[in-house]
Design a protein around this motif. Structure first.
Motif, PDB file in Angstrom:
ATOM      1  N   UNK A 110       0.833  -1.207   0.000  1.00 17.48           N
ATOM      2  CA  UNK A 110       0.000   0.000   0.000  1.00 17.48           C
ATOM      3  C   UNK A 110       0.865   1.253   0.000  1.00 17.48           C
ATOM      4  N   UNK A 111       0.602   2.122  -0.973  1.00 19.18           N
ATOM      5  CA  UNK A 111       1.289   3.396  -1.012  1.00 19.18           C
ATOM      6  C   UNK A 111       2.704   3.333  -1.548  1.00 19.18           C
ATOM      7  N   UNK A 112       3.216   2.137  -1.826  1.00 14.14           N
ATOM      8  CA  UNK A 112       4.582   2.036  -2.323  1.00 14.14           C
ATOM      9  C   UNK A 112       4.570   2.034  -3.840  1.00 14.14           C
ATOM     10  N   UNK A 113       5.346   2.878  -4.437  1.00 10.00           N
ATOM     11  CA  UNK A 113       5.526   2.894  -5.882  1.00 10.00           C
ATOM     12  C   UNK A 113       7.018   2.934  -6.131  1.00 10.00           C
ATOM     13  N   UNK A 114       7.475   2.560  -7.367  1.00 14.17           N
ATOM     14  CA  UNK A 114       8.907   2.619  -7.625  1.00 14.17           C
ATOM     15  C   UNK A 114       9.473   3.985  -7.281  1.00 14.17           C
ATOM     16  N   UNK A 115      10.483   4.016  -6.466  1.00 14.00           N
ATOM     17  CA  UNK A 115      11.084   5.280  -6.074  1.00 14.00           C
ATOM     18  C   UNK A 115      12.344   5.030  -5.289  1.00 14.00           C
ATOM     19  N   UNK A 116      13.040   6.118  -4.906  1.00 14.13           N
ATOM     20  CA  UNK A 116      14.329   5.997  -4.259  1.00 14.13           C
ATOM     21  C   UNK A 116      14.297   5.199  -2.974  1.00 14.13           C
ATOM     22  N   UNK A 117      13.198   5.345  -2.157  1.00 14.63           N
ATOM     23  CA  UNK A 117      13.183   4.674  -0.873  1.00 14.63           C
ATOM     24  C   UNK A 117      13.092   3.163  -1.008  1.00 14.63           C
ATOM     25  N   UNK A 118      12.661   2.655  -2.182  1.00 18.64           N
ATOM     26  CA  UNK A 118      12.534   1.222  -2.368  1.00 18.64           C
ATOM     27  C   UNK A 118      13.752   0.587  -2.995  1.00 18.64           C
ATOM     28  N   UNK A 119      14.796   1.367  -3.295  1.00 21.33           N
ATOM     29  CA  UNK A 119      15.962   0.829  -3.996  1.00 21.33           C
ATOM     30  C   UNK A 119      16.813  -0.011  -3.052  1.00 21.33           C
ATOM     31  N   UNK A 120      17.209  -1.201  -3.520  1.00 21.90           N
ATOM     32  CA  UNK A 120      18.109  -2.036  -2.736  1.00 21.90           C
ATOM     33  C   UNK A 120      19.410  -2.306  -3.484  1.00 21.90           C
ATOM     34  N   UNK A 121      19.504  -1.824  -4.727  1.00 16.44           N
ATOM     35  CA  UNK A 121      20.670  -2.082  -5.554  1.00 16.44           C
ATOM     36  C   UNK A 121      20.590  -1.138  -6.748  1.00 16.44           C
ATOM     37  N   UNK A 122      21.590  -1.188  -7.611  1.00 14.43           N
ATOM     38  CA  UNK A 122      21.555  -0.377  -8.836  1.00 14.43           C
ATOM     39  C   UNK A 122      22.061  -1.194 -10.014  1.00 14.43           C
ATOM     40  N   UNK A 123      21.613  -0.813 -11.194  1.00 13.64           N
ATOM     41  CA  UNK A 123      22.195  -1.274 -12.443  1.00 13.64           C
ATOM     42  C   UNK A 123      22.963  -0.100 -13.038  1.00 13.64           C
ATOM     43  N   UNK A 124      24.107  -0.391 -13.625  1.00 13.19           N
ATOM     44  CA  UNK A 124      24.891   0.668 -14.262  1.00 13.19           C
ATOM     45  C   UNK A 124      24.760   0.534 -15.774  1.00 13.19           C
ATOM     46  N   UNK A 125      24.306   1.609 -16.417  1.00 13.38           N
ATOM     47  CA  UNK A 125      24.145   1.632 -17.861  1.00 13.38           C
ATOM     48  C   UNK A 125      25.053   2.703 -18.467  1.00 13.38           C
ATOM     49  N   UNK A 126      25.599   2.367 -19.613  1.00 17.10           N
ATOM     50  CA  UNK A 126      26.408   3.329 -20.348  1.00 17.10           C
ATOM     51  C   UNK A 126      25.544   4.526 -20.741  1.00 17.10           C
ATOM     52  N   UNK A 127      26.047   5.726 -20.469  1.00 20.11           N
ATOM     53  CA  UNK A 127      25.313   6.931 -20.856  1.00 20.11           C
ATOM     54  C   UNK A 127      25.126   6.984 -22.365  1.00 20.11           C
ATOM     55  N   UNK A 128      26.133   6.524 -23.083  1.00 18.25           N
ATOM     56  CA  UNK A 128      26.023   6.517 -24.547  1.00 18.25           C
ATOM     57  C   UNK A 128      24.912   5.576 -24.999  1.00 18.25           C
TER      58      UNK A 128
END
Length: 227
Positions: A110-128
């Protein structure tokens, strides 16, 4: 014209050079060979001069080899069957973008949507790479798909990139919130003030709801998963 073609071909190597030489030796144009493959007339011209596509498809290579009377290996790059990857040049300022990785199950409360507080990790993508995909300014999150309702397009455990940038609605694959449930569905207009939530898996029937009952979180723009 013949001298110009030969001069231009002199700088080519590998299957591109061999294909051009064979075509010239047999007096057949690249446009005619492209049409033989069922392609547009400029297909092989672009393959030879611009390197697009990077290599010929197996079926196209076999068709050309039979027509030109040579073995398929004549038109195959020696690297086609190799997993060796040449070193990647890394120009200055290439840069990387860290995309927050969210858990779909955790984001469904309830009330949770994708956002910074739900992040547990990151993917790194090339800016290019993001620029090439038209996502340089996108507001991206990565989440994991759960369940089989979107198979075979999206499988259980796949990771998807969701673009949450504000934009006019259009039909497509979206992450949406219906009540307290976060889901991935194909969203389509179902008439004035109505939208349909469609599953790829036909075992799941369509769900039609009022547009104001659904919050569209973002559009799915990329997927990745285990083979």
């Amino acid at each position: 014209m013949k001298e110009t073609q030969q001069s231009a071909g002199a700088s080519l190597t590998g299957p591109r050079a061999r294909l051009l030489e064979l075509a010239q030796a047999r007096g057949v144009s690249l446009a005619a060979l492209s049409e033989l493959l069922g392609r547009n007339p400029s297909y092989l011209q672009q393959f030879i001069r611009k390197g697009s596509p990077r290599k010929l498809e197996e079926q196209d290579r076999a068709t050309l080899a039979r027509f030109l009377g040579v073995g398929e290996d004549t038109l195959r790059d020696v690297k086609d069957n190799s997993y060796d990857v040449p070193p990647v040049s890394r120009p200055e300022g290439l840069g990387w973008v860290e995309v927050p990785r969210l858990d779909l199950g955790a984001a469904a409360g309830a009330g949770r949507v994708p956002g910074g507080e739900g992040a547990f990790d990151t993917f790194r993508f090339s800016r290019r790479w993001l620029e090439e995909q038209g996502l340089a300014r996108a507001d991206l999150s990565a989440i994991r798909v759960e369940g089989d309702s979107m198979e075979p397009l999206l499988n259980d455990g796949d990771e998807i990139l969701v673009d949450r940038s504000p934009r006019a609605f259009r039909d497509g694959i979206h992450v949406v919130r219906l009540g307290d449930t976060l889901m991935v569905k194909r969203v389509a207009s179902a008439g004035p003030g109505r939208i349909a939530l469609l599953s790829q898996n036909l075992a799941y029937p369509p769900v039609e709801v009022a547009a104001d009952e659904v919050a569209i979180i973002g559009r799915v723009v990329w997927k990745g998963g285990r083979v």
